[in-house]
Design a protein around this motif. Structure first.
Motif, short mmCIF file in Angstrom:
data_model
loop_
_atom_site.label_atom_id
_atom_site.label_comp_id
_atom_site.label_asym_id
_atom_site.label_seq_id
_atom_site.Cartn_x
_atom_site.Cartn_y
_atom_site.Cartn_z
N ASP A 23 0.83 -1.20 -0.06
CA ASP A 23 -0.02 0.08 0.07
C ASP A 23 0.91 1.43 0.05
OD1 ASP A 23 -2.65 -1.04 0.04
OD2 ASP A 23 -2.24 -1.78 2.24
N ASP A 24 2.31 0.96 0.07
CA ASP A 24 3.09 2.18 0.20
C ASP A 24 4.57 1.88 -0.76
OD1 ASP A 24 4.77 4.27 0.70
OD2 ASP A 24 4.11 4.67 2.42
N TYR A 25 4.74 2.71 -1.45
CA TYR A 25 6.04 2.46 -2.16
C TYR A 25 6.83 3.63 -2.08
CZ TYR A 25 4.12 -1.74 -4.21
OH TYR A 25 3.50 -2.92 -4.41
N THR A 26 6.91 4.29 -1.06
CA THR A 26 7.44 5.55 -0.87
C THR A 26 9.06 5.35 -0.32
OG1 THR A 26 6.82 5.85 1.34
CG2 THR A 26 5.76 7.28 -0.23
N GLY A 27 9.29 3.80 -0.38
CA GLY A 27 10.52 3.19 -0.21
C GLY A 27 11.51 2.78 -1.47
N VAL A 28 10.78 3.11 -2.45
CA VAL A 28 11.32 2.93 -3.84
C VAL A 28 11.95 4.27 -4.39
CG1 VAL A 28 10.70 2.22 -6.13
CG2 VAL A 28 9.78 1.02 -4.27
N PRO A 29 13.40 4.28 -4.76
CA PRO A 29 13.57 5.55 -5.40
C PRO A 29 12.64 6.29 -6.20
CG PRO A 29 15.32 3.70 -5.40
CD PRO A 29 13.88 3.16 -5.04
N LEU A 35 5.01 11.18 -4.93
CA LEU A 35 3.75 11.23 -3.84
C LEU A 35 3.78 12.60 -3.21
CD1 LEU A 35 1.51 10.21 -2.27
CD2 LEU A 35 2.99 9.20 -0.49
N GLU A 36 4.96 13.23 -2.91
CA GLU A 36 4.83 14.61 -2.24
C GLU A 36 4.39 15.52 -3.22
OE1 GLU A 36 8.49 17.48 -1.12
OE2 GLU A 36 8.57 15.91 0.12
N ARG A 37 4.93 15.54 -4.72
CA ARG A 37 4.34 16.55 -5.61
C ARG A 37 2.96 16.28 -5.89
NH1 ARG A 37 8.34 19.07 -8.72
NH2 ARG A 37 7.02 19.29 -10.29
N PHE A 38 2.62 15.14 -5.89
CA PHE A 38 0.93 15.00 -6.07
C PHE A 38 0.12 15.53 -4.79
CE2 PHE A 38 -2.63 12.12 -4.82
CZ PHE A 38 -3.47 12.22 -6.21
N ALA A 39 0.57 15.07 -3.65
CA ALA A 39 -0.18 15.66 -2.48
C ALA A 39 0.03 17.35 -2.52
CB ALA A 39 0.94 15.25 -1.21
N ALA A 40 0.95 17.96 -2.94
CA ALA A 40 0.81 19.12 -3.14
C ALA A 40 0.35 20.01 -4.38
CB ALA A 40 2.68 19.80 -3.29
N GLY A 41 -0.34 19.08 -5.08
CA GLY A 41 -1.07 19.54 -6.23
C GLY A 41 -0.22 20.09 -7.54
N ARG A 42 1.12 19.51 -7.43
CA ARG A 42 2.21 19.78 -8.43
C ARG A 42 2.10 18.72 -9.38
NH1 ARG A 42 5.69 20.54 -4.23
NH2 ARG A 42 7.20 19.57 -5.33
N TYR A 79 -0.72 6.94 -0.75
CA TYR A 79 0.14 6.17 -1.98
C TYR A 79 -0.81 5.77 -3.00
CZ TYR A 79 3.42 4.34 -5.18
OH TYR A 79 3.90 4.30 -6.31
N VAL A 80 -2.05 4.90 -2.27
CA VAL A 80 -2.86 4.27 -3.40
C VAL A 80 -3.63 5.32 -3.92
CG1 VAL A 80 -4.74 2.78 -3.57
CG2 VAL A 80 -2.68 2.17 -2.01
N ARG A 81 -3.99 6.24 -3.40
CA ARG A 81 -4.81 7.62 -3.94
C ARG A 81 -3.88 8.10 -5.03
NH1 ARG A 81 -6.65 7.98 1.16
NH2 ARG A 81 -5.26 9.55 1.89
N PHE A 82 -2.58 8.25 -4.99
CA PHE A 82 -1.64 8.82 -5.97
C PHE A 82 -1.79 7.76 -7.06
CE2 PHE A 82 2.75 7.82 -7.14
CZ PHE A 82 2.85 9.02 -8.05
N ALA A 83 -1.65 6.38 -6.94
CA ALA A 83 -1.77 5.44 -7.90
C ALA A 83 -2.69 5.53 -8.74
CB ALA A 83 -1.32 4.07 -7.30
N VAL A 84 -3.89 5.71 -7.85
CA VAL A 84 -5.23 5.47 -8.61
C VAL A 84 -5.15 6.71 -9.77
CG1 VAL A 84 -7.75 5.96 -8.47
CG2 VAL A 84 -6.66 4.31 -7.00
#
Length: 168
Positions: A23-29, A35-42, A79-84
């Motif tokens: 459910d989270d891939y933020t440990g992948v380079p 995810l941070e860019r997505f969450a910030a609307g960028r 992360y899943v919301r980002f993936a969707v």
């Protein structure tokens, strides 16, 4: 096996299937930044997806089917919301992505993600306990293992929900 090796294998097969079970891939380079860019609307950096989209377009144009099942917990993580939200780019490139809610997934799911190319090669992504992905993949062409993973692929693919039906 590194990314370039996996790319070379894609070009020699007719079906590439990927199972994602986290459910989270933020440990992948690169994933944490995306995810941070997505969450910030960028918007995402073009380089984040360009290499993958180029490969998918190339191999699907030559007749290779690229499929992915994402096993996800509901309600979704950030992360899943980002993936969707970013899946339409994968679909436009030619990938067929389906979703499988964890609550209806078979119990025998592995802890690590894997690729199955035709029924010839299985390549696993290996994760540390903290979610960090180790570089490269561990791969085998052992026929007993590839047959097992082909059966798992077929069960999961049949249960998984097409992206456009899942997001309704």
């Amino acid at each position: 096996m590194g990314f370039d090796d996996l790319v070379a294998e894609f070009r020699g097969h007719k079906r590439a299937f990927h199972l994602e079970v986290r459910d989270d891939y933020t440990g992948v380079p690169g994933e944490a930044d995306a995810l941070e860019r997505f969450a910030a609307g960028r918007p995402l950096e073009p380089a984040f997806t360009a290499q993958w989209y180029t490969l998918v377009r190339e191999v699907t144009a030559s007749g290779t089917s690229v499929q992915r099942v994402r096993v996800v917990t509901e309600p979704h993580t950030d992360y899943v919301r980002f993936a969707v939200a970013t899946t339409p780019g994968n679909l436009d490139a030619g990938e067929d992505i389906r979703w499988l809610p964890r609550e209806v997934a078979p119990e025998e799911l592995p802890d690590d993600d894997w690729w199955l190319l035709d029924e010839d090669l299985v390549a696993w992504t290996v994760f540390e306990q903290d979610g960090t992905a180790l570089p490269g993949w561990v791969a085998t062409t052992d026929s007993a293992l590839t047959a097992h993973y082909a059966a798992v692929r077929d069960r999961l693919w049949d249960k998984a929900i097409r992206h456009h039906d899942y997001i309704k």
